[in-house]
Scaffold this motif. Structure first.
Motif, PDB file in Angstrom:
ATOM      1  N   ILE A 257       0.862  -1.177   0.000  1.00  0.00           N
ATOM      2  CA  ILE A 257       0.000   0.000   0.000  1.00  0.00           C
ATOM      3  C   ILE A 257       0.900   1.230   0.000  1.00  0.00           C
ATOM      4  O   ILE A 257       1.715   1.410   0.912  1.00  0.00           O
ATOM      5  CB  ILE A 257      -0.924   0.055   1.228  1.00  0.00           C
ATOM      6  CG1 ILE A 257      -1.649  -1.266   1.450  1.00  0.00           C
ATOM      7  CG2 ILE A 257      -1.934   1.195   1.072  1.00  0.00           C
ATOM      8  CD1 ILE A 257      -2.407  -1.325   2.773  1.00  0.00           C
TER       9      ILE A 257
ATOM     10  N   GLU B 298      -6.385  -5.039   1.936  1.00  0.00           N
ATOM     11  CA  GLU B 298      -5.208  -5.724   1.392  1.00  0.00           C
ATOM     12  C   GLU B 298      -5.133  -7.161   1.894  1.00  0.00           C
ATOM     13  O   GLU B 298      -4.663  -8.051   1.179  1.00  0.00           O
ATOM     14  CB  GLU B 298      -3.936  -4.969   1.778  1.00  0.00           C
ATOM     15  CG  GLU B 298      -2.701  -5.512   1.064  1.00  0.00           C
ATOM     16  CD  GLU B 298      -1.405  -5.085   1.700  1.00  0.00           C
ATOM     17  OE1 GLU B 298      -0.418  -4.963   0.970  1.00  0.00           O
ATOM     18  OE2 GLU B 298      -1.364  -4.905   2.937  1.00  0.00           O
TER      19      GLU B 298
ATOM     20  N   GLY C 233      -0.543  -2.469  -7.071  1.00  0.00           N
ATOM     21  CA  GLY C 233      -0.874  -2.543  -5.650  1.00  0.00           C
ATOM     22  C   GLY C 233      -1.881  -1.473  -5.303  1.00  0.00           C
ATOM     23  O   GLY C 233      -2.525  -0.883  -6.174  1.00  0.00           O
ATOM     24  N   TRP C 234      -2.021  -1.210  -4.015  1.00  0.00           N
ATOM     25  CA  TRP C 234      -2.967  -0.209  -3.538  1.00  0.00           C
ATOM     26  C   TRP C 234      -2.300   1.153  -3.490  1.00  0.00           C
ATOM     27  O   TRP C 234      -1.155   1.282  -3.056  1.00  0.00           O
ATOM     28  CB  TRP C 234      -3.461  -0.575  -2.144  1.00  0.00           C
ATOM     29  CG  TRP C 234      -4.374  -1.751  -2.110  1.00  0.00           C
ATOM     30  CD1 TRP C 234      -4.029  -3.057  -1.888  1.00  0.00           C
ATOM     31  CD2 TRP C 234      -5.789  -1.748  -2.302  1.00  0.00           C
ATOM     32  NE1 TRP C 234      -5.144  -3.864  -1.919  1.00  0.00           N
ATOM     33  CE2 TRP C 234      -6.242  -3.086  -2.169  1.00  0.00           C
ATOM     34  CE3 TRP C 234      -6.725  -0.743  -2.565  1.00  0.00           C
ATOM     35  CZ2 TRP C 234      -7.580  -3.428  -2.298  1.00  0.00           C
ATOM     36  CZ3 TRP C 234      -8.066  -1.092  -2.687  1.00  0.00           C
ATOM     37  CH2 TRP C 234      -8.483  -2.430  -2.550  1.00  0.00           C
TER      38      TRP C 234
END
Length: 293
Positions: A2, A248, A128-129
């Motif tokens: 993240i 996540e 990803g985040w």
């Protein structure tokens, strides 16, 4: 992974008996400096939940910025993506005895070019985040629209117009917004906005809990926890960071929101934006104990 691209602040917290009005003067009950900032606080909250959290804001080359980054690193936040080509902003936070606060903040040096570089770096890393705050909209929307490998969460605090809110919703897989701001920018159509933008829109309301509007048109709600509030500074950042950490891990959005609400409540029991941030064991213990901190 993240990546939190947003504010990092040096917070000057001033405890006051009441928030001052125009032309008034109050005597400070205490003055302290804490590390803070929306993005950095959320990254710290996520790291305390065990997430691979990375801070990608902008600070300066000075010693205070070094200490700020060292503090994030000590909490498990990776700071390798942080730029040091700007300055560490200052926020002045007035806090009353019941934990209410007002914030005076500076603009940071997170520019369009910086966000574009973060997006490229995250894409090169396999995706990803990505966390962004509302201050980056509407200009950030085109940068994210061309990066399908990213899963974007927007804390809409900072969206200053309906145009900015619309742009944020257009690219966010998940968006979090306070009730008052939602009423101003979205009106009564939060559920319709979630459906039309195919996003999860989470409306928070402090001690009154939260409401999650889903892309499928469902509305789910949850309560805040009952705690003795010392300082609500950073509670919203804690909520966002923990919500992201749970997503996540693979949690359903409604379960992530329930978990984040507990973490945010517990974070209000100590002064400053980060001193009260719980770890995963504290939140799990509260939930397992049926509401006992």
């Amino acid at each position: 992974m993240i990546v939190f691209c947003g504010y990092g602040n040096s917070d000057l917290t001033v405890n006051v008996p009441a928030l001052p009005g125009p032309g008034s003067r109050v005597q400070a009950l205490g003055i302290r400096r804490h590390d803070g900032g929306m993005g950095a606080n959320a990254a710290t909250a996520a790291a305390r939940m065990g997430a691979d959290a990375r801070f990608a804001g902008v600070v300066g080359p000075d010693l205070l910025s070094t200490a700020f980054l060292d503090g994030l690193g000590a909490q498990g936040v990776d700071v390798a993506w942080t730029s040091r080509r700007g300055h560490l902003t200052t926020a002045v936070i007035l806090v009353t005895p019941d934990g209410e606060r007002s914030v005076i903040s500076q603009d940071d040096d997170v520019t369009e070019e910086h966000v574009a570089e973060v997006v490229r770096s995250l894409s090169r890393a396999g995706g990803g985040w990505l966390y962004l705050d509302g201050y980056r909209f509407p200009w950030a929307a085109p940068l994210l629209a061309g990066a399908p490998a990213l899963r974007t969460v927007v804390d809409m605090d900072g969206c200053e117009s309906a145009e900015a809110a619309e742009a944020a919703l257009s690219v966010a897989e998940h968006a979090i917004i306070g009730r008052t701001q939602a009423e101003r920018l979205i009106g009564q159509g939060a559920g319709a906005a979630a459906v039309s933008h195919r996003t999860h829109l989470l409306v928070t309301d402090g001690a009154h809990g939260w409401r999650l509007h889903t892309p499928a048109g469902d509305t789910l709600a949850g309560a805040a926890i009952d705690v003795r509030v010392q300082d609500a500074t950073g509670a919203g950042d804690c909520f966002v960071g923990c919500y992201l950490a749970e997503l996540e891990r693979g949690a359903e959005p409604v379960d992530a929101a329930r978990f984040a609400a507990v973490a945010a409540g517990l974070s209000c029991t100590a002064p400053g934006a980060r001193a009260g941030l719980p770890d995963r064991a504290a939140v799990a213990g509260y939930l397992a104990g049926g509401g006992t901190p």
